[in-house]
Design a protein around this motif. Structure first.
Motif, short mmCIF file in Angstrom:
data_model
loop_
_atom_site.label_atom_id
_atom_site.label_comp_id
_atom_site.label_asym_id
_atom_site.label_seq_id
_atom_site.Cartn_x
_atom_site.Cartn_y
_atom_site.Cartn_z
N TYR A 226 -28.28 -11.76 -20.94
CA TYR A 226 -27.76 -10.46 -20.56
C TYR A 226 -28.22 -9.42 -21.57
CZ TYR A 226 -24.39 -11.57 -24.25
OH TYR A 226 -23.82 -11.92 -25.45
N ILE A 228 -26.51 -5.59 -23.13
CA ILE A 228 -25.40 -4.65 -23.11
C ILE A 228 -25.92 -3.26 -23.43
CG2 ILE A 228 -23.23 -3.97 -24.20
CD1 ILE A 228 -22.51 -6.86 -24.49
N ASP A 230 -24.94 1.12 -23.50
CA ASP A 230 -23.85 2.06 -23.69
C ASP A 230 -24.21 3.37 -22.99
OD1 ASP A 230 -21.94 3.92 -24.71
OD2 ASP A 230 -21.56 2.56 -26.39
N LYS A 235 -19.41 0.62 -22.16
CA LYS A 235 -20.31 -0.50 -22.40
C LYS A 235 -20.56 -1.24 -21.09
CE LYS A 235 -19.95 -1.70 -27.28
NZ LYS A 235 -19.69 -2.79 -28.26
N ALA A 237 -22.51 -4.39 -19.31
CA ALA A 237 -23.20 -5.67 -19.46
C ALA A 237 -24.00 -5.94 -18.20
CB ALA A 237 -22.21 -6.80 -19.70
N VAL A 273 -19.47 -11.45 -22.74
CA VAL A 273 -19.74 -10.01 -22.74
C VAL A 273 -18.44 -9.21 -22.82
CG1 VAL A 273 -21.93 -10.31 -21.51
CG2 VAL A 273 -19.84 -9.83 -20.20
N ALA A 278 -17.59 -5.23 -23.22
CA ALA A 278 -18.14 -4.75 -21.95
C ALA A 278 -17.02 -4.34 -21.00
CB ALA A 278 -19.01 -5.83 -21.32
#
Length: 737
Positions: A226, A228, A230, A235, A237, A273, A278
């Motif tokens: 994955y 992540i 912003d 956030k 994921a 996550v 996330a």
């Protein structure tokens, strides 16, 4: 490739005012607004092409010019102008699907795609089509990076980083072209012979290292699971699920790789996550719409399921929760019922179809919960102007595939696994302009139906006619009557050719953008029947995790009655009720001569997904540069030990006949070089669905042709997402749907 230096375009083109004010305007404003841009299954398509697009009400319209990377760039840039924080996602089959990508092992597509600024990518099954070494050197961020094989080096030399035009703001100062310099010692790939790397991160939770790699690497992921991001303080994921069907394709695709469905890994990854903060969880998946809906229903923490692989388009986003799947209405705000489903944890499921649509999903997020959204599959039609800078970059990639001022076209060679040596003497040769007109049509040519299809009828008939015309066939004992049957694989990809339009060489290669060799063998009727039943089951299985990508096959000199509503049972064995070959009922014990295509590296009893053949032979051209030259039969170059560890041996002859060769010859033989509805139309009845419970196996009503008319949240989908057949096969007893 010739090098170009182009100045920056004075102004970038934008979408027309009406489109900008309508289709691209989000209805979501309250809370934290997150915009996801989605491009799926681009299939190596660089330039515009004809298409059949859907209207918001589900009806269809034919357009002479759709898609192309320059138009896609216009739409993407317009969305980014509206929301600079927009996230650009892409999933599925990027580097495969055209002559340009096949003859450059995907490099022609990688250069412009690197310039798009993709935030996260998840590969599709055809991204593995050039072998694991190419895949790892292109997409992996960690070793091993195998040495690029010699045959691949030949093709990778067609596009080099020194050939990329300098376009201010597009290819300057931003990483758009780089080769992997970390190839495994002691045999590193020479500089200029590797493939172009992705400048964007690729993620997949379900792709692992396997033998013949060293044991310490086994079980480790090839890609990160994955990424992540912003955006606007939220956030996000993005978890990847790559295609699980690669091991069912050509064996050369997955050497040293192991695939899973990803379902077992998801709970742990979701927890991981979430532990990292996330708030919005997006799963982008190449498993196909059927499986993706099921996964979205099964994991309440998934907020968005971005689906690819099935080439469907969700004009209205789907809301998937437990046993309910609701289709939202395109262009309208969510109803109270839909918003309630969303607050109860329903996932938003969306899919786009190739370069003909760009998806925009605007999400309103409050306290980590999606409370509202606006989705649009934006059609990329003639009303969308081309971004001039991207058009210039695409033109540079196309330059060697079309005639220049001198009328010459650069030679391109595709050399399958095991091929090597002089590239002008071995392998599939391309020496003609891709825009060469090779025929005409008075009917729509497009893989447009899950069962019988006009395009597949034409392809299957073409291979049958050309292979049956080879005199050597009748000199083989048992083959005195020539070729009995042929089939065309149920690929989803390929450009449309509209009625009245010319068919070009480019079109043929979008229908066969792989390099199989046309081959021949004889099979028992039992083997043929069993194979076709297996394929039908993979298309319509009520257990979505047992479905496989692709639709049913095109059949030549064959007719079938199938029952998708009531079968299969243990008492009925399969979905096929009756098969005829040459107008006569199929004899399970008889040997039939079958000509179609062979994936290099596969077992030597294979012809077009049918195993168990004997007397396997290949067709070869006398002159690899001349598709009209004499055709003869040839024995396999190697019959055993085709794949040993990472080593692949040559199987087909140097000058193997390719399906595009066969189709060009067939078009030359047709009256006026024209494909007609009267001869090849899908209404010819080669495949008819029947109700085998009724005496006489009478055809079903037209609205019942797929067997389960209510088994879909959207009747415009080509393939019923929840399969077909008795409902209890899905595990639910006492329910109709």
């Amino acid at each position: 490739m010739k090098s170009l230096n182009l100045p920056r375009a004075v102004h970038r083109a934008l979408l027309p005012m009406a489109l900008a004010m309508g289709a691209l305007s989000s209805q979501v404003h309250a809370g934290d607004s997150i915009t996801l841009i989605e491009m799926g299954d681009l299939h190596g398509t660089l330039v515009p092409h004809a298409a059949v697009l859907k209207n918001p009400d589900g009806s269809e319209r034919e357009v002479a010019s759709s898609g192309g990377l320059a138009r896609l760039k216009t739409v993407v840039d317009s969305i980014r102008a509206d929301n600079p924080e927009a996230v650009l996602l892409s999933t599925g089959d990027l580097t495969h699907g055209s002559a340009e990508t096949m003859f450059t092992v995907g490099d022609a597509m990688m250069v412009p795609m690197n310039a798009f600024g993709i935030d996260v990518y998840t590969p599709g099954n055809w991204d593995f089509g050039y072998g694991a070494a190419v895949f790892r050197n292109r997409f992996a961020s960690k070793p091993p990076f195998p040495t690029i094989p010699g045959n691949i080096r030949v093709m990778a030399r067609n596009v080099g980083c020194n050939d990329i035009p300098v376009i201010e703001g597009l290819t300057d100062g931003t990483y758009v072209c780089s080769e992997n310099t970390a190839n495994t010692a002691p045999f590193p790939t020479p500089e200029g012979d590797s493939v172009i790397r992705a400048s964007f991160p690729a993620v997949a939770v379900n792709l692992y290292n396997a033998a013949p790699l060293p044991t310490p690497l086994h079980g480790k992921r090839v890609l990160d699971a994955y990424k992540i991001l912003d955006r606007n303080g939220v956030k996000i994921a993005v978890i990847g699920l790559t295609a699980a069907i690669v091991p069912q394709q050509a064996d050369t695709f997955n050497i040293g790789l192991r695939f899973t469905q990803g379902v077992e890994e998801l709970p742990g990854i979701i927890d991981e996550v979430k532990a990292q903060g996330a708030e919005l969880i997006v799963v982008q998946s190449e498993l196909g719409l059927s499986q993706n809906i099921k996964i979205a229903q099964s994991f309440s923490d998934i907020d968005v399921m971005y689906s690819a692989h099935t080439h469907e388009v969700t004009l209205g986003a789907l809301l998937a929760r437990k046993d309910k799947v609701l289709r939202t209405t395109p262009g309208k705000k969510l109803s109270r019922k839909e918003r309630r489903q969303l607050r109860r944890g329903a996932a938003i499921v969306v899919e786009t179809n190739r370069d003909m649509y760009v998806g925009r999903l605007d999400l309103e997020v409050e306290s980590g919960q999606v409370v509202d959204f606006d989705w649009e599959a934006i059609p990329v039609d003639e009303s969308v102007p081309e971004d001039p800078d991207m058009a210039a970059l695409v033109a540079a990639m196309e330059e060697d595939f079309v005639s220049g001022e001198d009328g010459e076209v650069a030679r391109h060679t595709f050399m399958p696994g095991g091929f090597g040596g002089n590239p002008s003497l071995r392998g599939l040769q391309l020496t003609d302009d891709l825009d060469t007109v090779v025929g005409y049509t008075d009917t729509l040519l497009l893989r447009h139906h899950v069962l019988e299809d006009t395009l597949n009828n034409f392809i299957a008939d073409g291979i049958l006619a050309v292979s049956d015309s080879v005199a050597d066939v009748r000199n083989v004992p048992g083959w005195e009557n020539g070729v009995d049957i042929s089939m065309a694989n149920g690929f989803r990809f390929g450009n449309a050719v509209l009625p009245g339009q010319p068919i070009t060489l480019r079109d043929l290669y979008t229908w066969f953008p792989i390099a199989p060799a046309v081959n021949i063998a004889d099979f028992s009727g039992q083997s043929i029947q069993n194979s076709l039943d297996v394929i039908l089951n993979a298309v319509f299985n009520r257990n979505t995790f047992l479905q496989r990508g692709g639709w049913y096959l095109g059949l030549a000199n064959m007719e079938q009655k199938i029952d998708l509503k009531n079968r299969p049972f243990s008492s009925s064995s399969g979905r096929i009720v009756e098969t005829k070959i040459g107008g006569q009922p199929l004899d399970l014990g008889k040997r039939y001569v079958f000509a179609s295509c062979y994936g290099h590296g596969n077992p030597l009893d294979d012809v077009c997904r049918t195993g168990g053949g004997a007397n396997h032979k290949f067709f070869q051209l006398a002159d690899p540069d001349d598709y009209t030259s004499a055709i003869s039969l040839a024995e396999p170059v190697n019959k055993i030990g085709v794949i040993v560890g990472p080593t692949v041996q040559q199987v087909a002859p140097d000058n193997f006949l390719h399906p595009v060769h066969a189709l060009r010859r067939y078009l030359d033989a047709l009256p006026d070089n024209t494909v007609t509805e009267a001869e090849f139309g899908a209404n010819r009845g080669r495949i008819v669905t029947v109700d085998s419970k009724n005496p006489g196996n009478l055809p079903q009503d037209p609205e019942l042709q797929i067997g389960q008319p209510d088994n879909t949240p959207d009747p415009t989908y080509v393939q019923p997402p929840f399969g077909a057949g008795p409902a209890f096969f899905s595990g639910r007893i006492g329910e109709d749907n």
